[in-house]
Design a protein around this motif. Structure first.
Motif, PDB file in Angstrom:
ATOM      1  N   HIS A  86       0.890  -1.257  -0.288  1.00  0.00           N
ATOM      2  CA  HIS A  86      -0.082  -0.230   0.040  1.00  0.00           C
ATOM      3  C   HIS A  86       0.940   1.322   0.064  1.00  0.00           C
ATOM      4  O   HIS A  86       1.998   1.288   0.680  1.00  0.00           O
ATOM      5  CB  HIS A  86      -0.984  -0.060   1.114  1.00  0.00           C
ATOM      6  CG  HIS A  86      -0.345   0.206   2.729  1.00  0.00           C
ATOM      7  ND1 HIS A  86       0.064   1.177   3.055  1.00  0.00           N
ATOM      8  CD2 HIS A  86       0.063  -1.004   3.451  1.00  0.00           C
ATOM      9  CE1 HIS A  86       0.479   1.118   4.493  1.00  0.00           C
ATOM     10  NE2 HIS A  86       0.531  -0.266   4.695  1.00  0.00           N
ATOM     11  N   GLU A 124      -4.322   1.719   5.486  1.00  0.00           N
ATOM     12  CA  GLU A 124      -4.334   2.271   6.795  1.00  0.00           C
ATOM     13  C   GLU A 124      -5.376   2.592   7.534  1.00  0.00           C
ATOM     14  O   GLU A 124      -5.701   2.611   8.613  1.00  0.00           O
ATOM     15  CB  GLU A 124      -3.328   3.427   7.044  1.00  0.00           C
ATOM     16  CG  GLU A 124      -1.733   3.246   6.501  1.00  0.00           C
ATOM     17  CD  GLU A 124      -1.015   2.257   7.628  1.00  0.00           C
ATOM     18  OE1 GLU A 124      -1.581   1.679   8.454  1.00  0.00           O
ATOM     19  OE2 GLU A 124       0.045   1.984   7.436  1.00  0.00           O
ATOM     20  N   ASP A 129       3.978   1.804   4.120  1.00  0.00           N
ATOM     21  CA  ASP A 129       4.693   0.566   3.251  1.00  0.00           C
ATOM     22  C   ASP A 129       5.680   0.985   2.354  1.00  0.00           C
ATOM     23  O   ASP A 129       5.659   0.242   1.324  1.00  0.00           O
ATOM     24  CB  ASP A 129       3.285  -0.298   3.073  1.00  0.00           C
ATOM     25  CG  ASP A 129       3.662  -1.683   2.655  1.00  0.00           C
ATOM     26  OD1 ASP A 129       4.794  -1.951   2.804  1.00  0.00           O
ATOM     27  OD2 ASP A 129       2.806  -2.275   1.900  1.00  0.00           O
ATOM     28  N   ALA A 158       5.025  -3.712   6.898  1.00  0.00           N
ATOM     29  CA  ALA A 158       6.003  -3.487   7.934  1.00  0.00           C
ATOM     30  C   ALA A 158       5.260  -3.052   9.270  1.00  0.00           C
ATOM     31  O   ALA A 158       4.262  -2.542   9.139  1.00  0.00           O
ATOM     32  CB  ALA A 158       6.929  -2.362   7.426  1.00  0.00           C
TER      33      ALA A 158
HETATM   34 ZN   LIG Z   1       0.910  -1.018   6.469  1.00  0.00          ZN
END
Ligand SMILES: [Zn+2]
Length: 737
Positions: free
Chosen positions: A126, A171, A139, A197
């Motif tokens: 994303h 998000e 990300d 992440a």
């Molecule tokens: Zn993320």
């Protein structure tokens, strides 16, 4: 000092040193100075990311900043010779394990490699960030990897299409993933690599697969050179309230692998997740894995292996995997084997009680130590230097183990303690297996090695000792390395859990030191290990709680209830007391729109701010359900949230084409949220199982604080910054609908 005492001190120090160093066992491979043609180039990938993120402002969906990021992303794809498509959708998605739906206008960016026809591999990341930080790792690591993999795959002839999806709105609630599922392109997909992440450095873990997992694990084991993955992790991840796009994609049953780094969560979802901090070695680890997996999946259909496997990496070097049934069989076989050895040798009960008493008392002692330090220090006092608190816990575990091996172990020698310990170890493994079957993998090989040693010792006497030491070494390389990653994952606590988990490594090591413990005597054992525990407790109590690298979470918000004409300052932090310089009467409490405890004090009203509103378009009752159609009026706010009480029975909500179901389990308030510029005027549908009116809180927020917040901003402590939420002005009103 007597010689055994000196030797004993040396053993304790060596053990603590090994425990301190176990986090180094699994590191991403060092960055390559020179890349072969077509090899993943982390430096080039990071340069592209820095360009795309520009001035590194937060760029959540449907904001001017996200337009800029997307324009640069599209430009980069075009420069690679690709023809990116931008899909513009106003979409909503349900929140998982929470009673909510989240909406936003999202623009997914899609590029396709390889042939046009056939089933496709989807690689997903994303490009939106949270409203709090630039998201260089979260990300950005996925975006940078996708671009570099695209550059390297472009010239190659591929057997299957590869769809590169740079989605938006992850998000806010995995909205881009939901939007993609409405795209006809998604019908071509049969395999997915997802990149995420939760940190900025360290190794990249493969922490989730589709199920059954035999096919993705076979693929992963064959394609990835430096695997970091274990089936305890994948099982535990499923129990945790963490979500990625895979939660939305999983309904399609694609073969799936999910990758993410977890090193240093203190920067995650904050301004600290910036380009400078993203470790290029971590990016290279992500890139190497994704590129190898992508090549394998682009040049062949996913294998159709069946069944579930348990697996683990050995210090990030190689992956061991077994069918789950074989693992269960081995575990039971080993249990019987050690029971037989223990019964023949005697002392099983004593050895088992010593082991269990050591583990339990270590846990209780650690809990007590942490409670005492916590009573003095407040908040996450270990955040900047967790090593001292971990070592205090491990030293306390050594103390408890040394005491109980001597006290309860009585005159048992190693030949009786060993089989007793491994029997308990296997029982623990079996119990973990009942909750997380993948956990069994950690409990098979060490006892297997120890048992082989015992069997061989009939013809070679030393084999039992050699086997025991080899078993402990293997346990250190697997369980120990996993604990190192777990320390990163559970950086918010509870810390005492490392006493329980660490005891599985510490007890067998101290059993081998048993002759030394005996000759040093109980008093010396407890004095030396107790002194070490106290020293690390002192270090844990004295070390600074926060640092420039690992800051405190500290969010300042101005909140106004415009129906009742009341305003508050709200501070979200780690629970530590509010700085004295803030001067006000601060109380721990909750605000009407959230169950989250926070620091609150009265605030002057902010005349600039107007709570958003809703205009009913229609209310239709049919059977036991009411459908409310509402027009949102943002009043200048960047997001609009409708919050309803736990008895509101909201069954579904969303915009046309994306009215999503809401899970009724779990309890708590209901929320229907919209983020971004397009919320103003958006038409929202809400279906409720309550026929009488519901009192909604209609809430909005905008970045930044009123001028009256200046003293708080200037006096915010050093090493403190917003994380997870931004500094924000929030206003709400109540509407009966
Ligand atoms: Zn993320």
């Amino acid at each position: 000092m007597r010689r055994p005492v000196v030797l004993l001190a040396f053993v304790f120090i060596a053990l603590l040193g090994a425990l301190a160093a176990k986090g180094l066992l699994i590191q991403p491979p060092p960055i390559r100075a020179q890349n072969a043609p077509g090899e993943f180039d982390a430096k080039r990938a990071k340069e592209r990311l820095a360009y795309i993120l520009g001035n590194q402002r937060p760029h959540p969906s449907d904001t001017p900043e996200s337009d800029l990021v997307r324009a640069r992303l599209v430009g980069q794809l075009q420069q690679l010779g690709l023809s990116p498509i931008v899909r513009d959708q106003f979409a909503c998605n349900e929140l998982y394990k929470q009673r909510g739906v989240s909406c936003a206008r999202v623009r997914n960016v899609i590029a396709i490699l390889g042939p046009a026809a056939g089933k496709a591999l989807l690689i997903n990341a994303h490009y939106d960030s949270t409203p709090v930080g630039p998201g260089a790792a979260d990300d950005g690591i996925g975006v940078a990897t996708l671009l570099e993999v695209a550059a390297n795959l472009k010239g190659k002839s591929l057997e299957r299409p590869v769809i590169l999806l740079f989605n938006e709105g992850e998000e806010l609630g995995l909205i881009g993933a939901r939007a993609f599922l409405a795209d006809p392109l998604s019908r071509k997909v049969d395999a997915l690599i997802n990149m995420e992440a939760r940190g900025v450095r360290g190794p990249v873990n493969m922490f989730e697969t589709s199920h059954p997992n035999a096919a993705p694990i076979a693929l992963f084991a064959a394609a990835v050179k430096n695997p970091v993955a274990d089936s305890l992790g994948t099982d535990v991840y499923r129990l945790l309230p963490n979500y990625t796009d895979v939660n939305s994609f999983s309904e399609r049953g694609w073969l799936t692998l999910n990758l993410a780094p977890i090193g240093n969560e203190t920067r995650y979802h904050s301004a600290g997740d910036n380009v400078a901090t993203l470790d290029p070695a971590t990016l290279q680890h992500m890139g190497d894995q994704t590129q190898s997996l992508a090549l394998a999946l682009a040049n062949g259909t996913p294998a159709s292996a069946n069944g579930d496997r348990i697996f683990m990496d050995v210090a990030g070097r190689t992956l061991i995997s077994l069918p789950l049934v074989v693992g269960v069989g081995l575990l039971i076989g080993l249990m019987i084997g050690f029971l037989a050895v223990s019964v023949r040798r005697g002392g099983l009960l004593r050895a088992a009680v010593a082991t269990i008493a050591a583990a339990i008392s270590a846990t209780l002692l650690s809990w007590l130590i942490l409670a005492i330090i916590g009573a003095v220090r407040h908040g996450m006092f270990w955040r900047a230097h967790p090593i001292w608190t971990h070592l205090a816990v491990y030293a306390a575990t050594i103390f408890a183990t040394a005491v109980f091996l001597t006290l309860v172990g009585g005159r048992l020698d190693r030949t009786k303690l060993r089989p007793g310990f491994w029997f308990v170890f296997l029982v623990v493994g079996g119990s973990i297996g009942l909750v997380a079957p993948g956990g069994i993998i950690f409990f098979i090989f060490p006892p297997l090695i120890a048992l082989l040693g015992i069997i061989v010792s009939r013809s070679w006497k030393l084999a039992e000792l050699v086997g025991s030491l080899a078993a402990i070494l293997f346990l250190y390389l697997t369980w120990g390395a996993m604990l190192g990653l777990l320390e990163e994952l559970l950086n918010g606590g509870p810390m005492w859990i490392f006493a329980t988990l660490g005891s599985l490594l510490i007890i067998p090591a101290l059993i081998e030191a048993r002759p030394l413990l005996a000759s040093a005597g109980l008093r010396a054992c407890s004095l030396v290990s107790g002194a070490a525990a106290l020293a690390f407790c002192a270090a844990s109590a004295a070390a600074p709680a926060y640092s420039a690298d690992r800051e405190q979470r500290f969010v300042i918000q101005h909140v106004a209830d415009q129906t009742k004409g009341k305003s508050w300052w709200s501070i979200l932090n780690d629970g530590a007391p509010i700085p004295v310089a803030y001067g006000h009467e601060w109380k721990r409490g909750e605000l009407p729109f959230s169950d989250r405890p926070r620091w609150i004090s009265d605030a002057p009203a902010d005349p600039e701010l107007h709570a958003p509103d809703v205009q009913p378009v229609s209310k239709v009752q049919s059977g036991d359900e009411r459908t409310l159609t509402l027009r949102l009026v943002a009043n200048g706010m960047e997001h609009v949230d409708l919050i309803a009480p736990p008895d509101a029975r909201i069954r579904a909500a969303g915009v046309e084409g994306f009215v999503r179901p809401i899970d009724q389990d779990g309890g708590g308030k209901f929320s229907v949220s919209c983020f971004g510029r397009s919320c103003d005027g958006a038409i929202l549908q809400v279906r409720t199982g309550r026929l009488n009116p519901v009192d909604f809180i209609v809430l909005g927020g905008i970045a930044g604080l009123p001028p009256t917040a200046m003293p708080f901003l200037t006096k915010r402590p050093n090493f403190a910054r917003p994380q997870y939420n931004r500094d924000e002005s929030i206003a709400f009103r109540t509407r009966r609908l």
